[in-house]
Scaffold this active site. Structure first.
Site, mmCIF file in Angstrom:
data_model
loop_
_atom_site.group_PDB
_atom_site.id
_atom_site.type_symbol
_atom_site.label_atom_id
_atom_site.label_comp_id
_atom_site.label_asym_id
_atom_site.label_seq_id
_atom_site.Cartn_x
_atom_site.Cartn_y
_atom_site.Cartn_z
ATOM 1 C CD GLN A 98 -2.757 1.367 2.376
ATOM 2 O OE1 GLN A 98 -2.208 1.745 3.409
ATOM 3 N NE2 GLN A 98 -4.050 1.111 2.310
ATOM 4 C CE1 TYR A 178 -2.735 9.679 7.142
ATOM 5 C CE2 TYR A 178 -3.935 7.742 6.369
ATOM 6 C CZ TYR A 178 -3.290 8.426 7.381
ATOM 7 O OH TYR A 178 -3.203 7.882 8.632
#
Length: 362
Positions: A98, A178
């Site tokens: 990820q 994010y």
């Protein structure tokens, strides 16, 4: 009727069943963001997952602001992750990386005095967890359009590094407040250029990053994580369903291997959605493999797969204390409970110390 324990073809990967390990940042790296020996044990122990989605891995120093989290921009980091992927593969598992840029949630102390970047000039709420303890976040500057090509190259290079490290694919972290999520939602994106305003403009960075990654590793080994129903780290949207349905359509057109949605229920035990799940609408828009995550037990997971709402379920916290989770779910064995006080410590206790069912701790 589809079962949670049936195999699944997910792009280039053949999964033995549909119980995936969700990404969970656990803070077991070094201060230089290098994976450690205990991480080899932790991931190898969980290799029976249909697929392991790694903890979030920073693509650059600019994008990483979590104490003891790991990165993938240096040779030492790549070598550390290679030892982990080798151990997972040796046990017959599959693991994807990820890729993570935290945006405004990076505290300046991680940047040697530099300023974090975001879609717009904003400040994350709350306190940052730094090596010096909890500290207020600082205002981020708006990422310049002239800086975006370099950001895309960071994602490309991180993907190349993930291939070198032996990962079977990559997932773009576009969730949880994010950087990419900061561009997606109108509470954090006040831009008036081609990356702000309309839905298509706000998803432009997501589209460009995903295409950049797919150009390197192939769309059939590329995936994305979104969190449409969450209010994470001060990031929300005034009208999220059209936004995330459109994002799903664009990702479907790119042909990514899977789309993972972190979407807690409205009465969730670890974060709660502000509105009913958008997964049904996203399911209609996205033609690939759809994975759901957050607060699933075996009954809810099986129902979601049987109904066709999801193709697989990613389990997070249950994998912490149950490294053999797929076997426990299949055989209806009791689950061990994790200790939240050890989630983000730097030791093996509460990390790689949980035994398989019927085994004793070493």
């Amino acid at each position: 009727m589809t079962s949670l324990f049936q195999s699944l073809q997910m792009g280039a990967l053949s999964l033995p069943h549909r119980i995936l390990m969700a990404p969970m940042t656990r803070g077991r790296g070094t201060r230089e963001h290098v994976p450690t020996e205990m991480m080899i044990d932790y991931y190898a122990q969980r290799a029976s997952a249909g697929l392991i989605i790694s903890e979030a891995i920073g693509i650059s120093q600019q994008g990483l602001g979590w104490a003891y989290a790991t990165g993938i921009w240096s040779g030492e980091q790549i070598a550390g992750w290679k030892r982990i992927t080798d151990a997972v593969h040796a046990r017959g598992g599959r693991i994807v990386a990820q890729l993570w840029h935290m945006g405004r949630v990076v505290h300046p102390s991680f940047l040697q005095g530099g300023q974090p970047v975001s879609a717009s000039v904003t400040t994350a709420p709350g306190l940052a967890h730094t090596y010096a303890g909890k500290q207020p976040y600082s205002a981020a500057r708006a990422l310049g359009t002239d800086e975006i090509p370099a950001l895309l190259e960071q994602f490309r290079q991180a993907t190349r590094n993930a291939i070198e490290a032996g990962f079977d694919g990559v997932q773009v972290h576009a969730a949880n407040g994010y950087l990419i999520d900061q561009f997606l939602r109108d509470s954090g994106n006040f831009r008036t250029d081609g990356y702000g305003g309309s839905i298509d403009n706000r998803i432009r960075l997501l589209k460009e990053v995903t295409k950049a990654v797919a150009e390197v590793i192939g769309a059939d080994r590329t995936s994305v994580r979104l969190s449409p129903g969450s209010y994470d780290q001060g990031v929300r949207d005034s009208d999220p369903e059209p936004l995330f349905v459109r994002a799903a359509q664009v990702l479907s057109d790119i042909g990514i291997a899977h789309l993972e949605l972190r979407e807690p229920p409205m009465d969730g035990t670890f974060g709660a959605s502000e509105r009913p799940p958008m997964a049904p609408a996203i399911r209609r828009a996205f033609k690939g493999v759809l994975i759901l995550n957050s607060d699933y037990d075996i009954a809810r997971a099986q129902a979601a797969v049987e109904s066709g709402l999801a193709d697989a379920i990613a389990f997070g916290r249950p994998f912490i204390a149950n490294p053999d989770l797929p076997a426990r779910l299949k055989d209806q064995l009791p689950l061990s409970q994790d200790d939240p006080s050890t989630w983000f410590t730097q030791g093996a206790e509460g990390y790689s110390s949980y035994p398989y069912y019927g085994a004793t701790e070493a």
